[in-house]
Write an enzyme that holds these catalytic residues in place. Structure first.
Site, PDB file in Angstrom:
ATOM      1  N   SER A 185       0.808  -1.223   0.000  1.00  0.00           N
ATOM      2  CA  SER A 185       0.000   0.000   0.000  1.00  0.00           C
ATOM      3  C   SER A 185       0.842   1.275   0.000  1.00  0.00           C
ATOM      4  CB  SER A 185      -0.957  -0.007   1.187  1.00  0.00           C
ATOM      5  OG  SER A 185      -0.280  -0.278   2.383  1.00  0.00           O
ATOM      6  N   HIS A 213      -4.906  -3.222  -2.986  1.00  0.00           N
ATOM      7  CA  HIS A 213      -4.438  -2.241  -3.978  1.00  0.00           C
ATOM      8  C   HIS A 213      -4.217  -2.845  -5.361  1.00  0.00           C
ATOM      9  CE1 HIS A 213      -3.896   1.219  -1.330  1.00  0.00           C
ATOM     10  NE2 HIS A 213      -3.712   0.291  -0.401  1.00  0.00           N
ATOM     11  N   LYS A 243     -11.525   0.850  -2.848  1.00  0.00           N
ATOM     12  CA  LYS A 243     -10.471   1.524  -3.618  1.00  0.00           C
ATOM     13  C   LYS A 243     -10.872   1.505  -5.104  1.00  0.00           C
ATOM     14  CE  LYS A 243      -7.176   0.368  -0.010  1.00  0.00           C
ATOM     15  NZ  LYS A 243      -7.359   1.576   0.804  1.00  0.00           N
TER      16      LYS A 243
HETATM   17  C1  LIG Z   1      -3.667  -3.871   2.097  1.00  0.00           C
HETATM   18  C2  LIG Z   1      -4.905  -3.246   2.678  1.00  0.00           C
HETATM   19  N1  LIG Z   1      -5.804  -4.038   3.287  1.00  0.00           N
HETATM   20  C3  LIG Z   1      -6.951  -3.547   3.795  1.00  0.00           C
HETATM   21  C4  LIG Z   1      -7.240  -2.200   3.719  1.00  0.00           C
HETATM   22  C5  LIG Z   1      -8.507  -1.695   4.334  1.00  0.00           C
HETATM   23  O1  LIG Z   1      -9.502  -1.567   3.377  1.00  0.00           O
HETATM   24  P1  LIG Z   1     -10.873  -0.820   3.720  1.00  0.00           P
HETATM   25  O2  LIG Z   1     -10.704   0.596   3.322  1.00  0.00           O
HETATM   26  O3  LIG Z   1     -11.909  -1.535   2.905  1.00  0.00           O
HETATM   27  O4  LIG Z   1     -11.108  -0.982   5.191  1.00  0.00           O
HETATM   28  C6  LIG Z   1      -6.347  -1.336   3.097  1.00  0.00           C
HETATM   29  C7  LIG Z   1      -6.648   0.119   3.023  1.00  0.00           C
HETATM   30  O5  LIG Z   1      -5.854   0.977   3.057  1.00  0.00           O
HETATM   31  C8  LIG Z   1      -5.151  -1.868   2.557  1.00  0.00           C
HETATM   32  O6  LIG Z   1      -4.260  -1.081   1.941  1.00  0.00           O
END
Ligand SMILES: Cc1ncc(COP(=O)(O)O)c(C=O)c1O
Length: 259
Positions: A185, A213, A243
């Site tokens: 990320s 991502h 996203k």
């Molecule tokens: C690798 C990863 N997993 C999970 C999430 C969390 O996603 P959500 O916005 O649906 O809670 C993110 C968000 O930044 C992320 O980058």
């Protein structure tokens, strides 16, 4: 009069500011597009995860409005009681197809997926090997599991192999799981799953990939598993709908088991 909570909060906030970790959150007063309005200023937006521009797409807006007109704005109950609608089931089938897996389950967010799935799968006698640059929700999800957690050097196959071999020869663990972001990320690099999977397969290590991502971006949009042609080899694929997909929610996709 201040109490212990006030004291704690004041001290904690001061400490965060002192360490440069205090987060001033911008409040947006417009759709999240190429430009956004913050404090009455129109600014170029270089920081969203709305990779495909879908969060304002007219077809998605219409679908959302049609759904609300048909079903209302809430499910009226948690899914395990009587809040599972046909559209939940349809969505889960579509996600499984999209990810090349047998089944999927939808959560309220990607964060919730890691909170729920890791601790559901990994118990006291198990070991989690987690890439050191994994997302915060994976780190928090690991904390909720009673399994032992060991950090693995970032995308480092040698360190991963050594730690798996050590764990296997110790005979201390029933299950071992390796967890990694698909696309990291903060740095944007792709986890070398083509090198990781032969090792996890060889040592019977569960492979859990959070592709928040990568989905919508890599592998012709299908994500990092597809990018490497490994949809059938990765045991658990996690993703977010907040996203590239432009809405809200998360999913865990993998094997179908029913009794
Ligand atoms: C690798 C990863 N997993 C999970 C999430 C969390 O996603 P959500 O916005 O649906 O809670 C993110 C968000 O930044 C992320 O980058």
């Amino acid at each position: 009069m201040t109490n212990t909570l006030d004291n704690f909060l004041d001290k904690h906030l001061e400490d965060l500011k002192h360490r440069g970790l205090y987060n001033n959150i911008d409040v947006i007063d417009s759709p999240n597009g190429a430009t956004i309005c913050i404090n009455n200023k129109i600014l170029t937006n270089l920081s969203s995860n709305n990779y495909l521009g879908l969060c304002n797409h007219p077809r998605l807006i219409k679908a959302m409005i049609d759904g609300i007109n048909k079903y209302g704005v809430g499910s009226g109950a948690v899914r395990t009681i009587n809040g599972t609608f046909k559209i939940h089931e349809d969505l889960e089938h579509k996600i499984a197809k999209f990810k090349g897996t047998e089944a999927s389950i939808v959560y309220q967010s990607g964060f919730n997926c890691n909170m729920g799935a890791i601790s559901a799968l990994m118990n006291k006698d198990d070991l989690i090997l987690s890439d050191e640059l994994n997302h915060a929700s994976i780190i928090d999800g690991c904390k909720l599991s009673p399994a032992k957690v060991i950090s693995v050097k970032h995308c480092n196959i040698e360190d991963l192999t050594n730690k798996i071999q050590e764990a296997r020869s110790s005979n201390l663990y029933k299950k071992i799981m390796y967890i990694t972001d698909g696309v990291f990320s903060m740095d944007g690099n792709i986890s070398p799953l083509d090198k990781i999977i032969p090792i996890t397969k060889k040592f019977d290590v569960i492979c859990y990939v959070d592709d928040a991502h990568g989905s919508g971006v890599t592998g012709k949009g299908y994500g990092t598993a597809k990018h490497f042609g490994l949809e059938k080899e990765i045991d658990v694929q996690v993703g977010t709908l907040s996203k590239a997909i432009g809405v809200v929610g998360g999913y865990v996709a993998g094997k179908k088991k029913s009794y």
